[in-house]
Write an enzyme that holds these catalytic residues in place. Structure first.
Site: not given
Ligand code: GLU
Length: 489
Positions: A246-248, A250
């Site tokens: 996920s965006k977590r 990167g």
């Protein structure tokens, strides 16, 4: 067994950018088609009007084009096939594999709540399937809204998944599902199956988050009298911490990596290893090698790990592999954006730029790094890195002797190349008694010539800068050395 000319498709929902997971799915579909002489098609699943956007469709096309995943036929837009979706639902009503359901959403919600309150799992009780024909006709004639529900048959549904082997579901765990809403729009599974049949898709390859849709889709194929495709469900992609990417973790958009200076061939190679092992410890592959080596039996079930360090490493490997022409073509927009000149100006010095890029690429993992490293060679003026000056020009008397000495030994050279500059600096090393410690000679020079403590080899730097500019930089450094107060330790 897949038929001899496979047809595959990538079917993104245009509700965001092209995610690395989507790109990986597209890549495997493309590889399969290219390997077995089949076709790779693109279908935009834009039936969810509220969430689909033009911008997202464009971003997906651009991402695929950047990766070089060209599709073989005009793009299919799912939303344009509404009439066929409806007709397929009608066919199922006509052949008795589906029925009209007049239960309203409110009624269904109430029954669901009652079942849950009683601690039971809710499953549609087929009450509308029990209505007799006359009653159904009466309700239709009275204009009562209805959905079309598929009647899930007895038994079980199984398939031989290309990745997972046999997967089986008990049909009793699947409720009679809606295929057409009261407004006549299709439910996802109907639209997918109707389109896959119409597009003559023979291999459906997608993320394994779709496994639970597959038994329903197989039942729809059968109800519509169509031949089943082969199914392949690709593993999820996880971050280094083992959690779903996920965006977590990167950047997850393919476009972000493009802008970070990753080469499409490296991105493609990296994505190919997310769920596929070519065997024999092979990792770095060109596009042609990937097609050559692709074998669905090498597809893996376990989640793939997205390791950014590996992507950077892979990019370094591909930088070393690509031709100067391709490298320049890839790097040109970034060189222009960095202010090194217009595209025309840069192209006018093509041969010089080639030699510079060749020099820098072996020291870089990304195009951005190359562009950063290129600054001292493109720019007229350099900035001296304060830390480099502090460290490498610590002994100011020696630095001055080196700079002055370098100007003396380099000026009389009749030829300016790697051999002549090396011979000249060897002479200086001997004069300053630094033959055993070449770093002591080269580091202060490197700072004077590039402003930095890290660069390609000093003779290569001299050659790529050219005589005039090298001398100007040495002179400017001498001046600066005299102006500056000695830096305290
Ligand atoms: N549109 C679906 C998705 O983006 C893919 C459906 C399919 O491949 O069957 O997940």
């Amino acid at each position: 067994m897949a038929p001899s000319v496979p047809r595959l498709r990538f079917a993104p929902s245009p509700t965001g950018y092209l995610h690395v997971g989507g790109a990986r799915t597209a890549l495997f579909n493309w590889l399969y088609a290219r390997k077995f002489g089949g076709q790779f098609l693109l279908r935009v699943e834009d039936t969810d009007k509220a969430r689909s956007t033009e911008e997202s469709t464009r971003a997906i096309f651009e991402g695929l084009q950047w990766l070089g995943l060209e599709w073989d036929e005009p793009v299919v837009h799912q939303g344009a096939n509404l009439e066929r979706h409806r007709a397929d639902a009608q066919r199922m009503l006509a052949n008795g594999t589906a029925y009209r359901c007049f239960c309203t959403q409110e009624e269904l919600a109430q029954r669901r709540a009652a079942a849950e309150a009683a601690g039971a799992a809710f499953k549609y009780d087929r009450r509308c399937d029990r209505l007799d024909r006359v009653e159904v006709e009466r309700r239709v004639a009275a204009g009562m809204p209805f959905t079309v529900r598929f009647r899930v048959p007895e038994g079980s549904t199984s398939w031989d998944d290309l990745v997972h082997g046999t997967i089986a579901f008990l049909n009793k765990d699947i409720e009679d599902f809606i295929v057409l809403r009261t407004d006549g729009t299709p439910i996802y599974n109907l639209a997918v199956v109707s389109d896959d049949i119409a597009m003559a898709i023979t291999v459906v390859m997608r993320g394994d988050d779709h496994i639970s849709n597959t038994p329903k889709q197989i039942q729809l194929y059968r109800a519509l009298g169509a031949e089943l495709p082969v199914f392949a469900h690709l593993p999820m992609i996880h971050g280094m911490d083992g959690k779903k990417l996920s965006k977590r973790h990167g950047a997850t958009a393919v476009g972000d990596y493009q802008h970070l200076g990753i080469l499409p061939s490296a991105m493609m190679n990296f994505l190919a290893l997310l769920g596929w092992a070519p065997g024999n410890d092979i990792e770095v592959m060109s596009r042609e090698q990937m097609i050559e080596l692709f074998d669905p039996s090498g597809l893996q079930k376990r989640a793939a790990i997205f390791d950014l360090k590996k992507l950077e490493w892979m990019n370094g490997q591909h930088l070393a592999l690509i031709s100067p022409d391709e490298l320049l073509q890839r790097a040109l927009p970034a060189l222009v954006a960095a202010g090194y000149g217009s595209a025309e100006e840069i192209m006018a010095r093509r041969e010089w730029v080639f030699s510079l890029l060749e020099l820098l690429k072996v020291r870089s993992r990304t195009i951005d790094e190359i562009v950063w490293q290129a600054a001292p060679y493109f720019n007229e003026q350099i900035e001296l890195d304060a830390e480099a000056v502090r460290k490498q020009w610590k002994d100011r008397a020696l630095t001055e002797a080196i700079l002055r000495g370098a100007l003396e030994v380099l000026s009389p050279l009749t030829e300016w190349n790697l051999t002549s500059t090396e011979a000249a600096l060897n002479q200086l090393a001997a004069r300053l008694d630094l033959v055993e410690k070449p770093g002591k000679l080269y580091q202060p020079l490197r700072v004077a010539l590039t402003g930095r403590a890290v660069s390609p080899g000093i003779f290569e730097v001299l050659v790529v800068l050219g005589r005039k500019r090298a001398q100007q930089r040495l002179e400017a450094a001498l001046l600066r050395l005299r102006q500056d107060e000695p830096t305290p330790d």
